[in-house]
Scaffold this motif. Structure first.
Motif, PDB file in Angstrom:
ATOM      1  N   THR A 248       1.523   9.559  10.491  1.00 47.74           N
ATOM      2  CA  THR A 248       1.566   8.629   9.361  1.00 47.74           C
ATOM      3  C   THR A 248       0.139   8.228   9.017  1.00 47.74           C
ATOM      4  N   PHE A 249      -0.079   8.069   7.705  1.00 42.20           N
ATOM      5  CA  PHE A 249      -1.367   7.587   7.218  1.00 42.20           C
ATOM      6  C   PHE A 249      -1.075   6.545   6.149  1.00 42.20           C
ATOM      7  N   GLN A 250      -1.685   5.389   6.283  1.00 39.60           N
ATOM      8  CA  GLN A 250      -1.407   4.287   5.354  1.00 39.60           C
ATOM      9  C   GLN A 250      -2.701   3.640   4.892  1.00 39.60           C
ATOM     10  N   ALA A 251      -2.680   3.138   3.663  1.00 40.92           N
ATOM     11  CA  ALA A 251      -3.821   2.382   3.157  1.00 40.92           C
ATOM     12  C   ALA A 251      -3.305   1.357   2.171  1.00 40.92           C
TER      13      ALA A 251
ATOM     14  N   ASN B 243       0.252  -3.292 -10.725  1.00 41.68           N
ATOM     15  CA  ASN B 243       1.382  -3.895 -10.018  1.00 41.68           C
ATOM     16  C   ASN B 243       2.151  -2.835  -9.242  1.00 41.68           C
ATOM     17  N   VAL B 244       2.691  -3.209  -8.096  1.00 41.99           N
ATOM     18  CA  VAL B 244       3.621  -2.340  -7.378  1.00 41.99           C
ATOM     19  C   VAL B 244       4.840  -3.160  -6.977  1.00 41.99           C
ATOM     20  N   GLY B 245       5.957  -2.478  -6.767  1.00 42.04           N
ATOM     21  CA  GLY B 245       7.184  -3.129  -6.301  1.00 42.04           C
ATOM     22  C   GLY B 245       8.138  -3.383  -7.445  1.00 42.04           C
TER      23      GLY B 245
ATOM     24  N   GLY C 153       0.829  -1.191   0.000  1.00 47.07           N
ATOM     25  CA  GLY C 153       0.000   0.000   0.000  1.00 47.07           C
ATOM     26  C   GLY C 153       0.861   1.238   0.000  1.00 47.07           C
ATOM     27  N   LEU C 154       0.217   2.366   0.310  1.00 44.23           N
ATOM     28  CA  LEU C 154       0.920   3.637   0.337  1.00 44.23           C
ATOM     29  C   LEU C 154       1.091   4.101   1.767  1.00 44.23           C
TER      30      LEU C 154
END
Lengths: 342, 342, 342
Positions: free
Chosen positions: B333-336, C106-108, B31-32
């Protein structure tokens, strides 16, 4: 969490002729190692530490329409010795093989003809004394401070990147191997494991006739002190066995006598003794390790070493293993632990 | 390409008593991550980066005829944080276990008694806030600049190479663990993870009675600032839960309050708040990190931290996870992202 | 030892909709590499060495109730080139994906839009000439001393940690990719693979209509010499095929012509030729590699390169592969070996 592996024999039997597959196997072993060469106040390591290894092995294979087999293998393992967890826990170098009937050609991280000599390692699950082999002092190819100076499969490193051929028919097995390192004196940045350009060539011949086994091997090498030959003979008496091995390690002779006996249905006891020649004065003058002054904690040593190992089968692939050995330099180790395969 | 794994329950059920096997499991999460401590022009890292982990776990086991189980575990994982792909992607140190009925003995890369205390980690898939835990500020054992200063299973490294015993019966679980590093001040080349010879011993006791859970743990250590005890209590109300945790981290108290609530069939929302004591003047004089001057980007900080986490179950082992947290040093921090297990 | 993998098609067909699983696949290839740029007395490497690779790939996946797929991949491989066993044999960076119908995110460790352009790699199992690709001189994106200067999946390293989207419908495929490195000039300790902060963005469009395929791609980059576009077209005539490719690599044009033909039921022969422009005087003045002075052993070189490759299918997933190529700097390589997949 899913279960990958289960009873296997049936699956192998039903695999089609031209199937390609991956097999996973391995073992875990862990226990305690008492080593009188360790001392918290001297080398920082407690006399008694955890010794352990978890090995996971991947075997890939394919078979051509004409019955030629192709296979490859690598391993990942995590170890602990002397209370230090091994830093390298990636895959080792790969070994590739081509097989046809009794013939096998391998390249890469080869077995090695000397390493493959029957009758050189102990008849224990660890191939040595105790739960981690205890330095494999029992091997007649290990002398002075030159241990494992022959081509052999490397479980944690890249291996010698060699080539070898094996042939088996009836009771006969023949094995030749060859490896050549890059010349790192010409190009210091490029090498594989050794500081000098060096080639090793080896041959092994073994024959089984009934309860008797004999084997001999020879290694030629560009490196100093690596020329050697090994001769072994063993007799399998059913619930007991006896074995004799001798090696000439470029002038240092070492002889070993080994016997093991089943006690009841689940136990086996093994004893061994070796005697190693002194390094000659000429060799010492030429820079060879002088093992007359035994160094505690090292494996080297002229004279007599001996050991005893006891195994108890727990069923289900697990066993209890324990062993004591005294090296000729008076180094004592005693180990006990559990070994299970999967 | 072949399929290795499929529905598992049936296979486990049909495994014979004394079978040896390997199981593969793991998870992926990606995720981000927005972290206001990052800045391309200051530390070279964008405020928003990809955070990810792919974990593959191997569990090996065997069972003796008498019902004693032997098992071992290691993992391989690839991570990315702050747009840096983790350099270590080999297997971690192995953990070995012996089990019999409610008893378990582990050696190697142990769980650790303090780490295993119920009620210390968040009730989320990541055990923290967001998609990678966001530094685990929510854990009451993490204070000042001393995060994770207890024995715990290492997923990427070798671990503490310790020994531990666990016992469970009815609602009771007891756990003791011990690890001893080599004395690297005597022998600088030999150590495992710590600059000084140090032993850690810990105990954990937990009890479940109906919907209530209580637990307590204590760690003694030769290293400075590592003595600590933790107490937790929680109540599970079915579609909601509440939890309280307190730790004394060698003089720095930290208390946490946690609540979570199911929204409909697939959603859960969790909120938490912690308060951490200041470092005493005596400890600061003695070299302990002074967390009164909060450093942006670090985890340290006296005072109040809080967070909120939301999870939505997508079915098939996958879920959407998002969370925001503010550490006491004003780091946001914020993550999803997405989390799926296999 | 247990068998993990067997015939697969049926298993995939019967997998339930919302199953999560792990699949293992890979290949082994090994053979001999003659390279006239090597010389034991000059660079320490024999002209003929073992070249090999064993690749093990893990593909994890899960599917949500609504039909959204989640997947992840990493690999472990062991290689040998120039008689040096590769030092990195741990997992590579992970790639994570989300799929829905014809769409993929895709990520990474992404594929990369330019890397994914159809018609750029050879129609061989190794995607290049011989048993290890022989430097992939045949690729029109490889010019001067700037080889593989686009975002591409890394099999041994961490990869570019980027993000990409792919869409396929009918004969159409579209692909955009983006990666951003950390600014290691601001924070020297933090980066991923490149000395400067740099972003790469790329797009690829491909269309298949019957036996014809056309594709084009473009990469923009903050790094010097990395802007490029590629155009390819190919025709599949059943037992023969022909292909044309052109790239402008920030001013260096390279054109390639490729043809392959089936001989009988099991053989295929492929020939290729490329021509590469000189580096302009302005670029040379600006520090770009001047490939007019060809360096033996390097891949760089203005002018004409060509090669020939022959493959023989052995059945069961195995084949014999051999190829010769001459790079424009007069470097000759000839390779022959075996390739098998599992």
């Amino acid at each position: 969490m899913k279960k990958v592996l289960f009873a296997t024999t049936a699956l192998i039997a039903t695999a089609s002729v031209a199937a390609a597959d991956v097999r996973i196997s391995g073992y875990g072993r862990f226990g305690l190692d008492y080593n009188d060469a360790n001392d918290s106040n001297v080398n920082g390591i407690s006399k008694t530490t955890i010794t352990s290894r978890l090995r996971l092995q991947f075997d890939m294979s394919a078979e051509s329409d004409s019955g030629v087999g192709f296979d490859a293998r690598f391993r990942i393992q995590a170890e602990s010795r002397d209370n230090v967890v091994g830093a390298v826990r990636q895959a080792n170098g790969a070994r590739f093989g081509v097989t046809y009937e009794g013939f096998r050609l391998n390249v890469g991280n080869i077995i090695g003809a000397v390493e493959n000599t029957p009758g050189t390692y102990l008849e224990t699950r660890t191939a040595g004394t105790g739960i981690d082999g205890a330095g494999f002092v029992s091997h007649v190819g290990n002398v002075s401070n030159e241990y494992f100076n022959w081509d052999a499969y490397s479980s944690g490193g890249g291996g010698v990147n060699g080539v070898e051929a094996l042939y088996s028919a009836g009771g006969f097995t023949g094995h030749i191997s060859y490896s050549k390192r890059n010349n790192s004196t010409v190009n210091p940045g490029v090498g594989n494991g050794s500081p000098n350009a060096a080639a090793r060539a080896a041959i092994m011949l073994a024959y089984n006739f009934g309860d008797f086994n004999v084997a001999g091997s020879y290694q030629d090498s560009d490196n100093m002190w690596e020329k050697k030959y090994i001769l072994t003979g063993s007799y399998d008496g059913g619930n007991w066995g006896v074995r004799l091995a001798y090696a000439d390690n470029e002038g240092i002779g070492k002889v070993g006598l080994y016997g093991n006996y089943d006690i009841g249905a689940a136990s086996n006891i093994l004893v061994w003794v070796t005697n190693e020649d002194a390094v000659s004065a000429a060799d010492v003058a030429n820079g060879r390790g002088d093992n007359r002054d035994a160094i505690a904690g090292s494996n080297q040593g002229e004279g007599t070493s001996y050991g005893i190992h006891y195994s108890y089968d727990l069923g289900g692939g697990a066993s209890f293993e324990t062993g004591y050995r005294r090296a000729s330099n008076d180094n004592d180790t005693f180990q006990a632990g559990v070994y299970f395969s999967f």
